[in-house]
Design an enzyme around this catalytic site. Structure first.
Site, PDB file in Angstrom:
ATOM      1  N   GLU A  98       0.846  -1.191   0.000  1.00 32.78           N
ATOM      2  CA  GLU A  98       0.000   0.000   0.000  1.00 32.78           C
ATOM      3  C   GLU A  98       0.881   1.241   0.000  1.00 32.78           C
ATOM      4  O   GLU A  98       1.941   1.245   0.645  1.00 32.78           O
ATOM      5  CB  GLU A  98      -0.900  -0.010   1.247  1.00 32.78           C
ATOM      6  CG  GLU A  98      -1.872  -1.184   1.240  1.00 32.78           C
ATOM      7  CD  GLU A  98      -2.799  -1.211   2.458  1.00 32.78           C
ATOM      8  OE1 GLU A  98      -2.741  -0.281   3.288  1.00 32.78           O
ATOM      9  OE2 GLU A  98      -3.566  -2.187   2.567  1.00 32.78           O
ATOM     10  N   HIS A 124      -7.743   1.439   1.890  1.00 34.81           N
ATOM     11  CA  HIS A 124      -7.648   1.031   3.302  1.00 34.81           C
ATOM     12  C   HIS A 124      -8.425   1.999   4.219  1.00 34.81           C
ATOM     13  O   HIS A 124      -7.880   2.551   5.176  1.00 34.81           O
ATOM     14  CB  HIS A 124      -6.179   0.951   3.740  1.00 34.81           C
ATOM     15  CG  HIS A 124      -5.987   0.028   4.917  1.00 34.81           C
ATOM     16  ND1 HIS A 124      -4.867  -0.733   5.102  1.00 34.81           N
ATOM     17  CD2 HIS A 124      -6.793  -0.267   5.981  1.00 34.81           C
ATOM     18  CE1 HIS A 124      -4.973  -1.438   6.211  1.00 34.81           C
ATOM     19  NE2 HIS A 124      -6.141  -1.170   6.746  1.00 34.81           N
TER      20      HIS A 124
HETATM   21  P1  NAI Z   1     -10.512 -10.043  15.750  1.00 31.28           P
HETATM   22  O1  NAI Z   1      -9.225 -10.422  16.357  1.00 31.28           O
HETATM   23  O2  NAI Z   1     -11.627  -9.575  16.601  1.00 31.28           O
HETATM   24  O3  NAI Z   1     -11.068 -11.278  14.868  1.00 31.28           O
HETATM   25  C1  NAI Z   1     -10.257 -12.067  14.036  1.00 31.28           C
HETATM   26  C2  NAI Z   1     -10.865 -13.452  14.000  1.00 31.28           C
HETATM   27  O4  NAI Z   1     -10.146 -14.235  13.041  1.00 31.28           O
HETATM   28  C3  NAI Z   1     -10.757 -14.193  15.322  1.00 31.28           C
HETATM   29  O5  NAI Z   1     -12.003 -14.712  15.693  1.00 31.28           O
HETATM   30  C4  NAI Z   1      -9.741 -15.302  15.046  1.00 31.28           C
HETATM   31  O6  NAI Z   1      -9.984 -16.467  15.813  1.00 31.28           O
HETATM   32  C5  NAI Z   1      -9.988 -15.537  13.574  1.00 31.28           C
HETATM   33  N1  NAI Z   1      -8.871 -16.208  12.899  1.00 31.28           N
HETATM   34  C6  NAI Z   1      -7.556 -16.046  13.096  1.00 31.28           C
HETATM   35  N2  NAI Z   1      -6.851 -16.831  12.262  1.00 31.28           N
HETATM   36  C7  NAI Z   1      -7.745 -17.501  11.515  1.00 31.28           C
HETATM   37  C8  NAI Z   1      -7.637 -18.470  10.492  1.00 31.28           C
HETATM   38  N3  NAI Z   1      -6.444 -18.902  10.046  1.00 31.28           N
HETATM   39  N4  NAI Z   1      -8.781 -18.951   9.960  1.00 31.28           N
HETATM   40  C9  NAI Z   1      -9.991 -18.537  10.396  1.00 31.28           C
HETATM   41  N5  NAI Z   1     -10.153 -17.621  11.375  1.00 31.28           N
HETATM   42  C10 NAI Z   1      -9.049 -17.108  11.919  1.00 31.28           C
HETATM   43  O7  NAI Z   1     -10.148  -8.954  14.636  1.00 31.28           O
HETATM   44  P2  NAI Z   1     -11.115  -7.854  14.010  1.00 31.28           P
HETATM   45  O8  NAI Z   1     -11.103  -6.639  14.835  1.00 31.28           O
HETATM   46  O9  NAI Z   1     -12.410  -8.474  13.669  1.00 31.28           O
HETATM   47  O10 NAI Z   1     -10.283  -7.513  12.665  1.00 31.28           O
HETATM   48  C11 NAI Z   1     -10.209  -8.434  11.597  1.00 31.28           C
HETATM   49  C12 NAI Z   1      -9.251  -7.927  10.541  1.00 31.28           C
HETATM   50  O11 NAI Z   1      -9.691  -6.659  10.045  1.00 31.28           O
HETATM   51  C13 NAI Z   1      -7.817  -7.703  11.038  1.00 31.28           C
HETATM   52  O12 NAI Z   1      -6.923  -8.199  10.074  1.00 31.28           O
HETATM   53  C14 NAI Z   1      -7.676  -6.196  11.084  1.00 31.28           C
HETATM   54  O13 NAI Z   1      -6.343  -5.792  10.861  1.00 31.28           O
HETATM   55  C15 NAI Z   1      -8.567  -5.782   9.935  1.00 31.28           C
HETATM   56  N6  NAI Z   1      -9.069  -4.395  10.017  1.00 31.28           N
HETATM   57  C16 NAI Z   1      -9.130  -3.678   8.840  1.00 31.28           C
HETATM   58  C17 NAI Z   1      -9.582  -2.373   8.852  1.00 31.28           C
HETATM   59  C18 NAI Z   1      -9.682  -1.615   7.591  1.00 31.28           C
HETATM   60  O14 NAI Z   1      -9.611  -0.383   7.609  1.00 31.28           O
HETATM   61  N7  NAI Z   1      -9.856  -2.262   6.479  1.00 31.28           N
HETATM   62  C19 NAI Z   1      -9.941  -1.707  10.103  1.00 31.28           C
HETATM   63  C20 NAI Z   1      -9.939  -2.584  11.259  1.00 31.28           C
HETATM   64  C21 NAI Z   1      -9.480  -3.873  11.205  1.00 31.28           C
END
Ligand code: NAI
Length: 414
Positions: free
Chosen positions: A274, A297
């Site tokens: 990015e 993003h």
């Molecule tokens: P979170 O930690 O609450 O949830 C992530 C989930 O993924 C967890 O339940 C975990 O058990 C699961 N997980 C981990 N590895 C896995 C795998 N190999 N297979 C299946 N499930 C798996 O995180 P949250 O807050 O929901 O964020 C999710 C993603 O969104 C993160 O990568 C974060 O960086 C990204 N994000 C992107 C934003 C954007 O602006 N586009 C803003 C905020 C977050």
């Protein structure tokens, strides 16, 4: 010891100096003020090196966003700093290890923009299933693609959510309210919300969903999680959304699936590479496809998220300052505590060396001070102990605690 003397040790809230940089949302200042913290200095921008050093030298709490780098060197010049608040999702801008060794917890707001991401995903899903990206691009070029071909309602369709955490579960609730059948896959066992169905494998989810959306963190397991094979398991005519991390989807494989027509469309908010800033160019091989929504993003970038971040981080800083609780710190042992309203609380941060705890306890027992509660957490390098006494006036204790070998920082709350 008189009350006046005690106050000299336990800094009154309106004397605790809070420095907020980079135009942090006013919700933070409002939260500080509402909790008695009125000595706040705010700056709309990041400070240059000299001014940063000058301000941090006297700060008790500092709030930054992503442009202020708190290096080991800068932190070493912050003798009064008790905590850092990153009013952001990430904390890479702070040397967390150096901060920990100096006894300074670092807080952030990892989940304040959860809803913002979830809403964008829902919007993209609807636009993709209506083929709007293609029609929109054509209309910009003077073409009128008035047709119902390849356009669908989301109601009754299946949504596959990979990663059922904060964002994934929000998407689940919103999608169900739109009449979708929700399936999810997570490596950790999760409680289903509503009627969402847990899939026992990634392939099971990929083969059933009309739209697949990714909400996993960046880990070795999720790197290239969606590659050629996974895309081929997805239903023909389905759509893929990635607003998680850029490394999760293999862009070449996705391009191929779009070129062949296997996928109806895709939406990407995150990319393997990015641009560092809005002034840098963005290039991606996905730019050739009208049926792909590309966004810079911004999944979590809303005014509401900024406001939530302001409150969330200010709350963590106030809680740490008021009670010593470190829950949510990214670089520190986690202790959850209620205020000790009846007596004095001592917070002792020290190098994790044998015998320190014994010496701490001796300071109290040698004075006949009864310890009402003691909480200890350690990591291999740093120990954090909180001692609630039953006495309200404990002369000399603070100085003796400071003198113990290995002591990093000591505070008294009153
Ligand atoms: P979170 O930690 O609450 O949830 C992530 C989930 O993924 C967890 O339940 C975990 O058990 C699961 N997980 C981990 N590895 C896995 C795998 N190999 N297979 C299946 N499930 C798996 O995180 P949250 O807050 O929901 O964020 C999710 C993603 O969104 C993160 O990568 C974060 O960086 C990204 N994000 C992107 C934003 C954007 O602006 N586009 C803003 C905020 C977050």
């Amino acid at each position: 010891m008189t009350d006046k003397m005690v106050k000299e040790y336990s800094l009154e809230k309106n004397r605790i100096k809070v420095v907020l940089l980079e135009g942090i949302h006013k919700s933070a200042t409002e939260f500080f003020n509402a909790n008695g913290y009125t000595n706040i200095e705010s700056f709309p921008e990041a400070l240059d090196d000299n001014r940063l050093r000058e301000k941090i030298r006297t700060a008790n709490l500092i709030g930054i966003r992503s442009r202020t780098l708190l290096t080991k060197d800068i932190l070493a010049g912050a003798p009064k700093l008790i905590a850092v608040g990153c009013f952001s999702i990430g904390t890479n801008q702070v040397d967390g290890h150096a901060a920990r060794l100096l006894g300074i917890p670092v807080f952030n707001a990892p989940f304040s923009n959860t809803r913002s991401v979830a809403e964008l995903v829902i919007a993209e899903m609807i636009l993709l299933l209506r083929n709007i990206p293609v029609k929109n691009a054509a209309a910009h070029r003077g073409k009128w693609l008035k047709s119902a071909a390849n356009c669908f309602e989301v109601r009754g369709k299946s949504l596959g959510i990979i990663g059922y955490g904060h964002i994934g579960s929000q998407v689940s609730i919103l999608a169900e309210a739109l009449g979708m059948d929700v399936y999810y896959y997570d490596i950790v066992k999760k409680l289903s919300l509503g009627k969402a169905v847990s899939c026992s494998s990634l392939d099971e989810l990929l083969s059933v969903a009309h739209v697949v959306t990714l909400h996993v963190p960046e880990t070795p397991l999720t790197r290239n999680m969606i590659c050629e094979r996974e895309l081929s398991v997805m239903r023909k005519g389905s759509c893929l959304i990635n607003a998680s991390r850029g490394s999760v989807v293999n862009i070449q494989a996705l391009s191929q699936a779009l070129r062949s027509g296997h996928l109806l469309g895709a939406a990407l908010d995150v990319f393997p590479e990015e641009p560092a800033s809005s002034n840098d160019p963005f290039t991606s091989e996905l730019q050739q496809f009208d049926n792909v929504i590309l966004s810079p993003h911004v999944g979590g970038s809303t005014m509401e998220a900024q406001e939530n971040i302001g409150t969330e981080v200010a709350e963590k800083l106030v809680k740490y300052s008021d009670t010593g609780a470190t829950i949510g710190a990214t670089n520190f042992v986690q202790i959850s505590l209620q205020p000790n309203n009846n007596a004095q609380r001592f917070l002792h941060i020290h190098r994790n060396e044998p015998g320190v705890l014994k010496e701490i306890n001796y300071v109290f027992t040698s004075k006949g001070i009864n310890i009402a509660g003691e909480y200890l957490q350690t990591d291999p390098e740093v120990g954090y102990v909180i001692i609630d006494t039953e006495s309200r006036l404990s002369p000399g204790v603070l100085d003796e605690l400071r003198a113990i070998r290995g002591t990093i920082r000591v505070r008294m709350l009153y």
